[in-house]
Motif scaffolding. Sequence first.
Motif, PDB file in Angstrom:
ATOM      1  N   GLN A   1       0.830  -1.206   0.000  1.00 40.60           N
ATOM      2  CA  GLN A   1       0.000   0.000   0.000  1.00 40.60           C
ATOM      3  C   GLN A   1       0.862   1.254   0.000  1.00 40.60           C
ATOM      4  OE1 GLN A   1      -3.442  -0.354  -0.093  1.00 40.60           O
ATOM      5  NE2 GLN A   1      -2.932  -2.532  -0.275  1.00 40.60           N
ATOM      6  N   GLY A   2       0.231   2.388  -0.257  1.00 39.48           N
ATOM      7  CA  GLY A   2       0.932   3.666  -0.191  1.00 39.48           C
ATOM      8  C   GLY A   2       1.025   4.175   1.235  1.00 39.48           C
TER       9      GLY A   2
ATOM     10  N   TRP B   1       9.144  12.901  -7.305  1.00 41.06           N
ATOM     11  CA  TRP B   1       9.183  11.442  -7.453  1.00 41.06           C
ATOM     12  C   TRP B   1      10.130  10.897  -6.397  1.00 41.06           C
ATOM     13  CZ3 TRP B   1       5.995   8.508 -10.194  1.00 41.06           C
ATOM     14  CH2 TRP B   1       5.304   9.074 -11.270  1.00 41.06           C
ATOM     15  N   TYR B   2       9.625   9.906  -5.665  1.00 43.98           N
ATOM     16  CA  TYR B   2      10.430   9.192  -4.687  1.00 43.98           C
ATOM     17  C   TYR B   2      10.582   7.752  -5.148  1.00 43.98           C
ATOM     18  CZ  TYR B   2      10.379  12.709  -0.957  1.00 43.98           C
ATOM     19  OH  TYR B   2      10.587  13.845  -0.197  1.00 43.98           O
ATOM     20  N   ARG B   3      11.644   7.138  -4.663  1.00 43.06           N
ATOM     21  CA  ARG B   3      11.883   5.720  -4.921  1.00 43.06           C
ATOM     22  C   ARG B   3      11.865   5.020  -3.560  1.00 43.06           C
ATOM     23  NH1 ARG B   3      16.549   2.561  -7.851  1.00 43.06           N
ATOM     24  NH2 ARG B   3      16.607   0.769  -6.441  1.00 43.06           N
ATOM     25  N   GLN B   4      11.190   3.849  -3.513  1.00 40.93           N
ATOM     26  CA  GLN B   4      11.168   3.077  -2.286  1.00 40.93           C
ATOM     27  C   GLN B   4      11.565   1.636  -2.588  1.00 40.93           C
ATOM     28  OE1 GLN B   4       7.395   2.705  -0.155  1.00 40.93           O
ATOM     29  NE2 GLN B   4       8.469   2.451   1.787  1.00 40.93           N
TER      30      GLN B   4
ATOM     31  N   GLU C   1      12.756   2.968   3.639  1.00 45.10           N
ATOM     32  CA  GLU C   1      12.060   4.232   3.582  1.00 45.10           C
ATOM     33  C   GLU C   1      12.114   4.828   2.175  1.00 45.10           C
ATOM     34  OE1 GLU C   1      15.021   3.735   4.716  1.00 45.10           O
ATOM     35  OE2 GLU C   1      16.308   5.505   4.571  1.00 45.10           O
ATOM     36  N   PRO C   2      11.130   5.680   1.818  1.00 41.70           N
ATOM     37  CA  PRO C   2      11.200   6.368   0.519  1.00 41.70           C
ATOM     38  C   PRO C   2      12.375   7.340   0.506  1.00 41.70           C
ATOM     39  CG  PRO C   2       8.989   6.489   1.462  1.00 41.70           C
ATOM     40  CD  PRO C   2       9.895   5.994   2.545  1.00 41.70           C
ATOM     41  N   LYS C   3      12.977   7.465  -0.681  1.00 45.66           N
ATOM     42  CA  LYS C   3      14.074   8.418  -0.859  1.00 45.66           C
ATOM     43  C   LYS C   3      13.783   9.260  -2.089  1.00 45.66           C
ATOM     44  CE  LYS C   3      17.575   5.708   1.489  1.00 45.66           C
ATOM     45  NZ  LYS C   3      18.875   5.023   1.428  1.00 45.66           N
TER      46      LYS C   3
ATOM     47  N   TYR D   1       8.052   3.263  -7.335  1.00 47.09           N
ATOM     48  CA  TYR D   1       8.191   4.690  -7.593  1.00 47.09           C
ATOM     49  C   TYR D   1       6.918   5.411  -7.136  1.00 47.09           C
ATOM     50  CZ  TYR D   1      12.454   3.550  -9.924  1.00 47.09           C
ATOM     51  OH  TYR D   1      13.732   3.103 -10.165  1.00 47.09           O
ATOM     52  N   LEU D   2       7.129   6.382  -6.270  1.00 48.95           N
ATOM     53  CA  LEU D   2       6.022   7.096  -5.629  1.00 48.95           C
ATOM     54  C   LEU D   2       5.925   8.513  -6.171  1.00 48.95           C
ATOM     55  CD1 LEU D   2       6.868   6.072  -1.946  1.00 48.95           C
ATOM     56  CD2 LEU D   2       5.144   5.041  -3.397  1.00 48.95           C
TER      57      LEU D   2
END
Lengths: 113, 110
Positions: free
Chosen positions: A41-42, B35-38, B43-45, B86-87
């Motif tokens: 999930q996000g 844009w973040y990468r996880q 954790e997202p970066k 990718y967020l």
Amino acid sequence: DGGITQSPKYLFRKEGQNVTLSCEQNLNHDAMYWYRQDPGQGLRLIYYSQIVNDFQKGDIAEGYSVSREKKESFPLTVTSAQKNPTAFYLCASSITEQYTEAFFGQGTRLTVV
Amino acid sequence: RKEVEQDPGPFNVPEGATVAFNCTYSNSASQSFFWYRQDCRKEPKLLMSVYSSGNEDGRFTAQLNRASQYISLLIRDSKLSDSATYLCVVKENYGQNFVFGPGTRLSVLP
């Protein structure tokens, strides 16, 4: 080195217990955030704070509480009222100007046993 | 309607392929885009910020279309190490919180 430190990395909690997750930053950021992430999930916002001694509920605040007594610290308490607390918890911080990104801690993985 | 939507994925591509990610956001007052990468269980970066004029960082290109409320990320010559989720992230107003899309998972295959 500047950054955000979350502790512990892994946490196990018995049902009915409150537990507090630590988040400390030395980036001199005004804003701090707590997110919850479930598998696949996000990220969902729990609470955020733009300034010391002030904080706002996010989308899923029920069963959680926070405090912001110091700029550097934004602890999250998962209370027994949170019915499904097993998740990955991420703390972030940022400065409050536009066009500035959020920086994340390494996260705390909470499991209810 | 979700505030930030992304391609559902997953995307499975061979090494060297070009892959494009799409994102739309609902709040027209949004000011900042990222844009973040996880990586798995991490954790997202931040991968890159997205500017109105579009911006490029090596193999990565981000575009923003404010009129359509659309953001894109293009990865050229994909590497195995690009495999991640990718967020798409939107910061709505001055000092407000960050809204995350659900993410699109990418697997680059040898």
